[in-house]
Scaffold this active site. Structure first.
Site, PDB file in Angstrom:
ATOM      1  CG  HIS A  26      -2.326   0.401   0.970  1.00 22.67           C
ATOM      2  ND1 HIS A  26      -2.919   0.409  -0.270  1.00 22.67           N
ATOM      3  CD2 HIS A  26      -3.301   0.819   1.834  1.00 22.67           C
ATOM      4  CE1 HIS A  26      -4.171   0.809  -0.166  1.00 22.67           C
ATOM      5  NE2 HIS A  26      -4.432   1.065   1.093  1.00 22.67           N
ATOM      6  CG  ASN A  75      -8.867   5.449   6.174  1.00 23.31           C
ATOM      7  OD1 ASN A  75      -7.992   6.129   6.689  1.00 23.31           O
ATOM      8  ND2 ASN A  75      -9.622   4.618   6.857  1.00 23.31           N
ATOM      9  CG  ASP A 100      -1.757   0.489  -3.321  1.00 29.38           C
ATOM     10  OD1 ASP A 100      -1.847   1.655  -2.893  1.00 29.38           O
ATOM     11  OD2 ASP A 100      -2.535  -0.409  -2.959  1.00 29.38           O
ATOM     12  CG  ASN A 121     -10.547   2.163   1.458  1.00 25.91           C
ATOM     13  OD1 ASN A 121     -11.624   2.156   0.867  1.00 25.91           O
ATOM     14  ND2 ASN A 121     -10.181   1.216   2.298  1.00 25.91           N
TER      15      ASN A 121
END
Length: 193
Positions: A26, A75, A100, A121
């Site tokens: 991530h 997020n 990503d 997100n």
């Protein structure tokens, strides 16, 4: 309709802050900025209280630009990105987000303008906080998990063979950043897609 041949004013690498997440799938956005900075011997991402992140102002190829890492979790990254662009008076069209992407094979790197969030997100929050999906994206493929939950997969560190492929993709992302600064979006998309 997008403007002709954009040259980004801000490159934003997405990731999660903290040692726990440092080399996870991530965090490829963060890692790509690190690769770009290392290539050009740029130092000094500094804490920027006005935007809630780490910021570096620089110039290459006769272009001034900013590099930015949000200090918020993925997020919530849209909140700091929105603060940054408002404070700096920069349109979302002049921003390039590096992230990503589960929908691309491991190591595959693509560039695009606009589009949905694809379940990401960070992108979802950016689109929501900034009120538009019109920005440049450098999409970095991490593949889809076979059995794992998606959240466990993206927040885990890749195996050794995967890591070598992903490291190579950070170099390609840095190549795309170089090309965007030198040639703009249209020619870069033709070259790399």
């Amino acid at each position: 309709m997008r403007p002709a041949n954009i040259i980004p004013k801000i490159f934003i690498g997405l990731g999660n802050p903290g040692d726990r997440y440092q080399n996870t799938r991530h965090n490829l956005g963060y890692l790509s900025l690190d690769c770009f900075m290392e290539r050009h011997q740029l130092e000094g991402l500094r804490d920027d209280k006005k935007s809630d992140g780490l910021l570096l102002k620089s110039e290459l190829f006769d272009q001034e630009f900013l590099l930015f890492k949000s200090s918020r979790y993925m997020n919530e990254s849209g909140l700091s990105i929105n603060r940054l662009r408002k404070y700096r008076n920069i349109s979302m069209q002049d921003i390039c987000i590096i992230h990503d992407d589960l929908d691309l094979n491991i190591g595959e790197v693509r560039i695009k303008y606009s589009g949905g969030h694809g379940g990401h997100n960070g992108l979802r929050n950016i689109i929501q906080a900034c009120g538009t999906n019109d920005f440049i994206r450098i999409r970095m493929g991490i593949g889809h998990p076979e059995k794992d939950e998606v959240i466990d997969y993206v927040l885990s560190k890749p195996k050794k063979a995967e890591k070598e492929v992903l490291d190579q993709s950070t170099y390609e992302a840095a190549d795309i950043m170089d090309s965007l600064l030198q040639r703009g979006l249209d020619e870069t998309m033709n070259r790399f897609n």
